[in-house]
Write a protein that holds these residues in place. Structure first.
Motif, PDB file in Angstrom:
ATOM      1  N   LYS A 414      48.638 -64.337  -2.588  1.00 42.82           N
ATOM      2  CA  LYS A 414      49.194 -65.640  -2.944  1.00 42.82           C
ATOM      3  C   LYS A 414      48.116 -66.721  -2.978  1.00 42.82           C
ATOM      4  O   LYS A 414      48.061 -67.524  -3.920  1.00 42.82           O
ATOM      5  CB  LYS A 414      50.280 -66.053  -1.933  1.00 42.82           C
ATOM      6  N   VAL A 415      47.297 -66.753  -1.958  1.00 43.61           N
ATOM      7  CA  VAL A 415      46.325 -67.841  -1.812  1.00 43.61           C
ATOM      8  C   VAL A 415      45.072 -67.613  -2.652  1.00 43.61           C
ATOM      9  O   VAL A 415      44.631 -68.493  -3.402  1.00 43.61           O
ATOM     10  CB  VAL A 415      45.953 -68.030  -0.326  1.00 43.61           C
ATOM     11  N   GLU A 416      44.511 -66.427  -2.562  1.00 42.05           N
ATOM     12  CA  GLU A 416      43.211 -66.190  -3.201  1.00 42.05           C
ATOM     13  C   GLU A 416      43.317 -65.862  -4.682  1.00 42.05           C
ATOM     14  O   GLU A 416      42.414 -66.188  -5.455  1.00 42.05           O
ATOM     15  CB  GLU A 416      42.479 -65.056  -2.468  1.00 42.05           C
ATOM     16  N   ASN A 417      44.408 -65.217  -5.078  1.00 37.13           N
ATOM     17  CA  ASN A 417      44.518 -64.791  -6.476  1.00 37.13           C
ATOM     18  C   ASN A 417      45.507 -65.604  -7.307  1.00 37.13           C
ATOM     19  O   ASN A 417      45.317 -65.777  -8.518  1.00 37.13           O
ATOM     20  CB  ASN A 417      44.907 -63.308  -6.551  1.00 37.13           C
ATOM     21  N   LEU A 418      46.563 -66.085  -6.671  1.00 37.47           N
ATOM     22  CA  LEU A 418      47.600 -66.792  -7.415  1.00 37.47           C
ATOM     23  C   LEU A 418      47.557 -68.303  -7.226  1.00 37.47           C
ATOM     24  O   LEU A 418      48.359 -69.028  -7.803  1.00 37.47           O
ATOM     25  CB  LEU A 418      48.984 -66.259  -7.018  1.00 37.47           C
ATOM     26  N   GLY A 419      46.640 -68.777  -6.399  1.00 36.21           N
ATOM     27  CA  GLY A 419      46.414 -70.212  -6.285  1.00 36.21           C
ATOM     28  C   GLY A 419      47.434 -70.991  -5.488  1.00 36.21           C
ATOM     29  O   GLY A 419      47.533 -72.214  -5.638  1.00 36.21           O
ATOM     30  N   ASN A 420      48.195 -70.325  -4.623  1.00 35.46           N
ATOM     31  CA  ASN A 420      49.158 -71.042  -3.796  1.00 35.46           C
ATOM     32  C   ASN A 420      48.467 -71.673  -2.591  1.00 35.46           C
ATOM     33  O   ASN A 420      47.536 -71.090  -2.020  1.00 35.46           O
ATOM     34  CB  ASN A 420      50.250 -70.085  -3.296  1.00 35.46           C
TER      35      ASN A 420
END
Length: 494
Positions: A414-420
């Motif tokens: 979520k954080v590193e790849n999807l920008g959340n």
């Protein structure tokens, strides 16, 4: 299990019979204006426990071979992207969903009618899209002086300007994505054109609420006022029915106010009006199928409180004004209810104060209350859902249903790849993680089998949830309310 207050089988039997009788009163052609929702009438199922959300559809299916459906949508609602709040989709998208749903059960959809059309670009685009899908589209236009200039309305400059839809079935059901779409005007326009074609068609109205044969201030009727507070609908005694028959019945202000004009339009079109009152126009048999009044009273009082919280949240989001809030507060007083009556509110707020973070409480159908707090892995809604599933499955609260080794890679994605920015798992994500765990963990599998038991539960959040979480709660059938505040002070919330 929650108690039942409504006999759904009796309703299907009485309602279909009554509509058949109304069709026979005319030249085997009846335009039936369907108020409320034909599919997914969750308001009715909440205030009348036992009423199934698709009851009206099932009733129509008993008349399947005689039914043709017209779907009405206002060009103005298309232009402003009006949203059906219980499903979270715009009215134009809801039209497509309705067409699919009707076709899926074998009901014939004749046309889509765009009302109040004045060359709005978005309406033109929607019309083109429908026609590309092979769907017939008709246009209805604003009429100068509507609704009081009867001589103009019933003329070539009024209804005569509207496209005429040729229908082929005895019962033409006119429905819409939501209120204010122009269903009644569509029915009357069609009557005008039918009589021009020497077809002596009739008109009737099917509004589930207010229920005409319940008292004016019955909580079921008050819940309808709360649900339509933004439209400023007011339940009132039907004065025309009282004068004609000496019988007290309930209708709502818009139908009562328009009835003299409607009668004049009938007389212009047909020669004589078939009705002496707004109540006469109706075919609703819901009130005759209530089998436990006390159960329906309690359910309606609960619904009024939920509507109040929804209005507060809508106001926070900029969708509702102070007048709507004030209207529901008046209704709450008439129904003798307060927010403290909602049992899941205080535990959620207490947990939030204790943890100094967002929290949620869920009241299970057996009356037990479970809570969820915000952690580094889970949002409070996700935690509450997992805790509820544990309680329902009698699983030890200390046993984790999902290994951190499953949750952490999802967070990283979520954080590193999807920008959340928020690594905590939303409810849909935690349920997917639980489903994965269920393939190898018997307790996770046991928890998954409890999901159906969440339907009808009550939940309250100390903050406004994300659209994603709200949508999952809706799909699970959990009646959710939120405090009218956000977790952060950001201006943009998704």
């Amino acid at each position: 299990m929650k108690k039942i207050g409504f006999d759904n089988d009796l309703y299907l039997k009485l309602q279909s019979k009554h509509i058949q009788e109304r069709i026979s009163q005319f030249d085997n052609k009846l335009y039936l204006e369907f108020g409320g929702k034909l599919f997914d009438d969750h308001h009715a199922s909440r205030v009348l426990p036992g009423f199934q959300p698709d009851s009206k559809l099932k009733m129509l299916l008993t008349l399947k071979d005689q039914v043709e459906v017209l779907i009405v949508i206002s060009a103005g609602d298309i232009e402003k992207n009006k949203v059906r709040s219980d499903l979270g989709i715009t009215y134009d998208v809801e039209v497509l969903r309705l067409i699919d749903a009707f076709r899926g059960v074998g009901l014939y959809v004749g046309s889509v009618i765009i009302t109040q059309y004045t060359n709005q670009p978005s309406a033109d685009a929607f019309k083109k899209h429908l026609e590309q899908l092979g769907i017939n589209v008709a246009l209805h236009y604003p009429i100068a002086g509507y609704p009081n200039s009867v001589s103009v309305i019933v003329s070539d400059e009024g209804y005569g300007k509207n496209d005429y839809v040729e229908t082929t079935k005895p019962l033409v059901v006119v429905t819409a994505p939501g209120p204010g779409s122009g269903k009644m005007a569509t029915c009357l326009s069609q009557l005008y054109h039918e009589h021009k074609h020497n077809v002596k068609a009739g008109y009737a109205k099917f509004e589930t609420f207010p229920i005409w044969n319940l008292p004016l201030k019955h909580p079921v009727n008050l819940a309808y006022e709360a649900a339509t507070a933004d439209l400023n609908d007011i339940n009132m005694i039907d004065p025309f029915h009282l004068e004609a028959y000496g019988e007290t019945t309930v209708n709502y202000n818009r139908d009562v106010e328009i009835f003299p004009v409607l009668n004049a339009i009938f007389e212009r079109i047909v020669g004589v009006s078939p009705y002496k009152s707004p109540t006469d126009m109706g075919v609703n048999m819901v009130g005759k199928c209530i089998v436990d009044n006390d159960v329906c009273i309690k359910a309606s009082q609960d619904e009024i409180i939920r509507r109040y919280y929804q209005a507060l949240v809508d106001q926070k989001k900029g969708y509702a004004d102070e007048a709507t809030i004030n209207k529901i507060e008046i209704v709450m007083g008439q129904a003798n209810v307060e927010t403290s009556s909602r049992r899941c509110v205080k535990p959620a707020l207490d947990k939030a104060e204790l943890t100094d973070a967002p929290a949620m409480a869920i009241e299970l159908n057996d009356g037990r209350i479970v809570t969820g707090k915000t952690t580094s892995l889970l949002g409070s809604a996700s935690a509450a859902i997992l805790n509820a599933l544990k309680h329902l499955g009698n699983i030890d609260d200390q046993i984790p249903l999902i290994s951190p080794s499953i949750i952490e890679p999802i967070q990283k994605l979520k954080v590193e790849n999807l920008g959340n920015n928020n690594p905590r798992l939303h409810v849909d994500e935690i349920l997917i993680a639980l489903a994965i765990s269920a393939t190898t963990n018997p307790l996770s599998h046991l928890a998954m089998t409890q999901l159906e038991k969440l339907k009808g539960c009550e939940a309250h959040s100390s903050v406004i949830l994300s659209d994603v979480d709200m949508n999952v709660f809706r799909k699970l059938g959990i009646n959710l309310t939120c405090e009218p505040k956000y977790h952060t002070k950001k201006l943009y919330h998704k």
